[in-house]
Design an enzyme around this catalytic site. Structure first.
Site, PDB file in Angstrom:
ATOM      1  N   GLU A  44      20.058 -47.928  38.477  1.00  0.00           N
ATOM      2  CA  GLU A  44      20.498 -48.040  37.083  1.00  0.00           C
ATOM      3  C   GLU A  44      21.197 -49.375  36.901  1.00  0.00           C
ATOM      4  O   GLU A  44      22.154 -49.689  37.615  1.00  0.00           O
ATOM      5  CB  GLU A  44      21.452 -46.908  36.701  1.00  0.00           C
ATOM      6  CG  GLU A  44      21.880 -46.976  35.234  1.00  0.00           C
ATOM      7  CD  GLU A  44      22.913 -45.925  34.855  1.00  0.00           C
ATOM      8  OE1 GLU A  44      23.005 -45.604  33.656  1.00  0.00           O
ATOM      9  OE2 GLU A  44      23.631 -45.432  35.748  1.00  0.00           O
ATOM     10  N   GLU A  69      26.847 -52.574  38.285  1.00  0.00           N
ATOM     11  CA  GLU A  69      27.794 -52.772  37.189  1.00  0.00           C
ATOM     12  C   GLU A  69      28.706 -53.953  37.521  1.00  0.00           C
ATOM     13  O   GLU A  69      29.337 -53.994  38.579  1.00  0.00           O
ATOM     14  CB  GLU A  69      28.642 -51.513  36.982  1.00  0.00           C
ATOM     15  CG  GLU A  69      29.782 -51.651  35.991  1.00  0.00           C
ATOM     16  CD  GLU A  69      29.317 -52.081  34.614  1.00  0.00           C
ATOM     17  OE1 GLU A  69      29.828 -53.107  34.111  1.00  0.00           O
ATOM     18  OE2 GLU A  69      28.443 -51.402  34.030  1.00  0.00           O
ATOM     19  N   ASP A 118      24.031 -53.059  25.942  1.00  0.00           N
ATOM     20  CA  ASP A 118      24.442 -53.860  24.790  1.00  0.00           C
ATOM     21  C   ASP A 118      23.187 -54.329  24.052  1.00  0.00           C
ATOM     22  O   ASP A 118      22.299 -54.940  24.655  1.00  0.00           O
ATOM     23  CB  ASP A 118      25.244 -55.066  25.277  1.00  0.00           C
ATOM     24  CG  ASP A 118      25.963 -55.795  24.152  1.00  0.00           C
ATOM     25  OD1 ASP A 118      25.405 -55.862  23.028  1.00  0.00           O
ATOM     26  OD2 ASP A 118      27.063 -56.303  24.385  1.00  0.00           O
ATOM     27  N   ASP A 154      21.070 -45.531  21.634  1.00  0.00           N
ATOM     28  CA  ASP A 154      21.360 -44.979  20.313  1.00  0.00           C
ATOM     29  C   ASP A 154      20.982 -45.976  19.229  1.00  0.00           C
ATOM     30  O   ASP A 154      21.050 -45.656  18.037  1.00  0.00           O
ATOM     31  CB  ASP A 154      22.854 -44.670  20.195  1.00  0.00           C
ATOM     32  CG  ASP A 154      23.686 -45.953  20.284  1.00  0.00           C
ATOM     33  OD1 ASP A 154      23.642 -46.599  21.347  1.00  0.00           O
ATOM     34  OD2 ASP A 154      24.359 -46.307  19.307  1.00  0.00           O
ATOM     35  N   THR A 191      24.800 -39.788  29.576  1.00  0.00           N
ATOM     36  CA  THR A 191      25.794 -40.803  29.897  1.00  0.00           C
ATOM     37  C   THR A 191      27.042 -40.537  29.053  1.00  0.00           C
ATOM     38  O   THR A 191      27.035 -39.686  28.154  1.00  0.00           O
ATOM     39  CB  THR A 191      25.278 -42.215  29.572  1.00  0.00           C
ATOM     40  OG1 THR A 191      25.286 -42.406  28.150  1.00  0.00           O
ATOM     41  CG2 THR A 191      23.868 -42.417  30.114  1.00  0.00           C
ATOM     42  N   GLU A 192      28.110 -41.298  29.296  1.00  0.00           N
ATOM     43  CA  GLU A 192      29.318 -41.160  28.482  1.00  0.00           C
ATOM     44  C   GLU A 192      29.021 -41.467  27.016  1.00  0.00           C
ATOM     45  O   GLU A 192      29.438 -40.738  26.111  1.00  0.00           O
ATOM     46  CB  GLU A 192      30.416 -42.106  28.992  1.00  0.00           C
ATOM     47  CG  GLU A 192      30.989 -41.757  30.352  1.00  0.00           C
ATOM     48  CD  GLU A 192      30.201 -42.387  31.503  1.00  0.00           C
ATOM     49  OE1 GLU A 192      30.622 -42.226  32.653  1.00  0.00           O
ATOM     50  OE2 GLU A 192      29.159 -43.025  31.245  1.00  0.00           O
ATOM     51  N   TYR A 193      28.304 -42.552  26.785  1.00  0.00           N
ATOM     52  CA  TYR A 193      27.976 -42.938  25.415  1.00  0.00           C
ATOM     53  C   TYR A 193      27.059 -41.911  24.759  1.00  0.00           C
ATOM     54  O   TYR A 193      27.193 -41.615  23.568  1.00  0.00           O
ATOM     55  CB  TYR A 193      27.309 -44.312  25.387  1.00  0.00           C
ATOM     56  CG  TYR A 193      28.271 -45.460  25.542  1.00  0.00           C
ATOM     57  CD1 TYR A 193      29.304 -45.676  24.630  1.00  0.00           C
ATOM     58  CD2 TYR A 193      28.145 -46.352  26.599  1.00  0.00           C
ATOM     59  CE1 TYR A 193      30.187 -46.726  24.767  1.00  0.00           C
ATOM     60  CE2 TYR A 193      29.024 -47.419  26.748  1.00  0.00           C
ATOM     61  CZ  TYR A 193      30.039 -47.596  25.833  1.00  0.00           C
ATOM     62  OH  TYR A 193      30.919 -48.642  25.972  1.00  0.00           O
ATOM     63  N   GLU A 194      26.158 -41.378  25.517  1.00  0.00           N
ATOM     64  CA  GLU A 194      25.224 -40.394  24.966  1.00  0.00           C
ATOM     65  C   GLU A 194      25.968 -39.162  24.463  1.00  0.00           C
ATOM     66  O   GLU A 194      25.675 -38.635  23.378  1.00  0.00           O
ATOM     67  CB  GLU A 194      24.208 -39.998  26.032  1.00  0.00           C
ATOM     68  CG  GLU A 194      23.091 -39.102  25.545  1.00  0.00           C
ATOM     69  CD  GLU A 194      22.015 -38.882  26.586  1.00  0.00           C
ATOM     70  OE1 GLU A 194      21.105 -38.072  26.321  1.00  0.00           O
ATOM     71  OE2 GLU A 194      22.074 -39.525  27.661  1.00  0.00           O
TER      72      GLU A 194
END
Length: 215
Positions: A44, A69, A118, A154, A191-194
């Site tokens: 990832e 990351e 991003d 998103d 994911t956290e954002y999801e």
């Protein structure tokens, strides 16, 4: 969004050498030796706080997962979700994806994940998008023949751009979803954002892009 600096983040990462891999260039072409098995390797790029890979490594113990990351303060948070003894199939690299060719070898990877990257919406920043053709060239080199890129976002604009980028590169598209959480997909690890965006009722876009050639 400004990233909050965590004092001592670098030192904290160094205290977990079994999962936070230092000097990854020395493992180039030999990652299966580090994992001590011949299982597939999934990577990832831009792994963030690690929720997705932590969940995937639990769900698929016979696959090796590596998260890349570059922000130390973000990666420290991944440690909070990991049981190092129970998840030997999970590693993290505190590195920049732009340098990915220096620590993975040709044909060494089985799959790439790109999640909620991003969008870099300005045209002059196109080359920074992780689905830009320059990055696709690197992914293709590192993937085994017929390797795939799985992408979630998103951002509708980035999704449309990415579909065009994948297709323009000659990749075939599969399982394209314009509303992932209503698609009936099984074993979708969020994911956290999801989680954050889906709770707000926002759509999640997803696709799988496959290279027609490879190493």
């Amino acid at each position: 969004m400004r990233l909050r600096n965590i004092p001592g983040a670098k030192e904290t990462l160094q205290q977990h050498p079994a999962i936070m891999i230092q000097n990854p260039t020395q493992h180039k072409g030999k990652w299966n030796q580090l994992f001590n098995n011949d299982h597939p390797i999934y990577v990832e790029v831009g792994t963030g706080k690690g929720k997705f890979l932590v969940g995937m490594s639990k769900l698929y113990p016979d696959i090796n997962f590596i998260g890349v990351e570059k922000y130390e303060s973000v990666l420290v948070r991944a440690l909070e979700h990991v049981n190092e003894q129970d998840q030997p199939n999970l590693k993290f690299l505190n590195e920049d994806v732009n340098d990915i060719l220096t620590f993975f070898d040709v044909g060494e990877i089985d799959r790439f994940f790109i999640n909620f990257t991003d969008p870099w919406p300005k045209n002059r920043h196109e080359k920074r998008r992780l689905t830009y053709k320059g990055f696709l060239t690197m992914y293709e080199q590192l993937l085994k023949k017929g390797g795939e890129v799985h992408f979630k976002t998103d951002n509708q604009g980035l999704f449309e751009y990415s579909l065009e980028s994948f297709s323009g590169y000659g990749m075939s598209l599969h399982n394209v979803s314009l509303d992932l959480h209503r698609s009936g997909m099984k074993n979708n690890v969020k994911t956290e954002y999801e989680e954050k965006f889906s709770k707000k009722g926002m759509r999640i876009y997803r696709c799988e892009a496959k290279f027609k050639t490879g190493s």
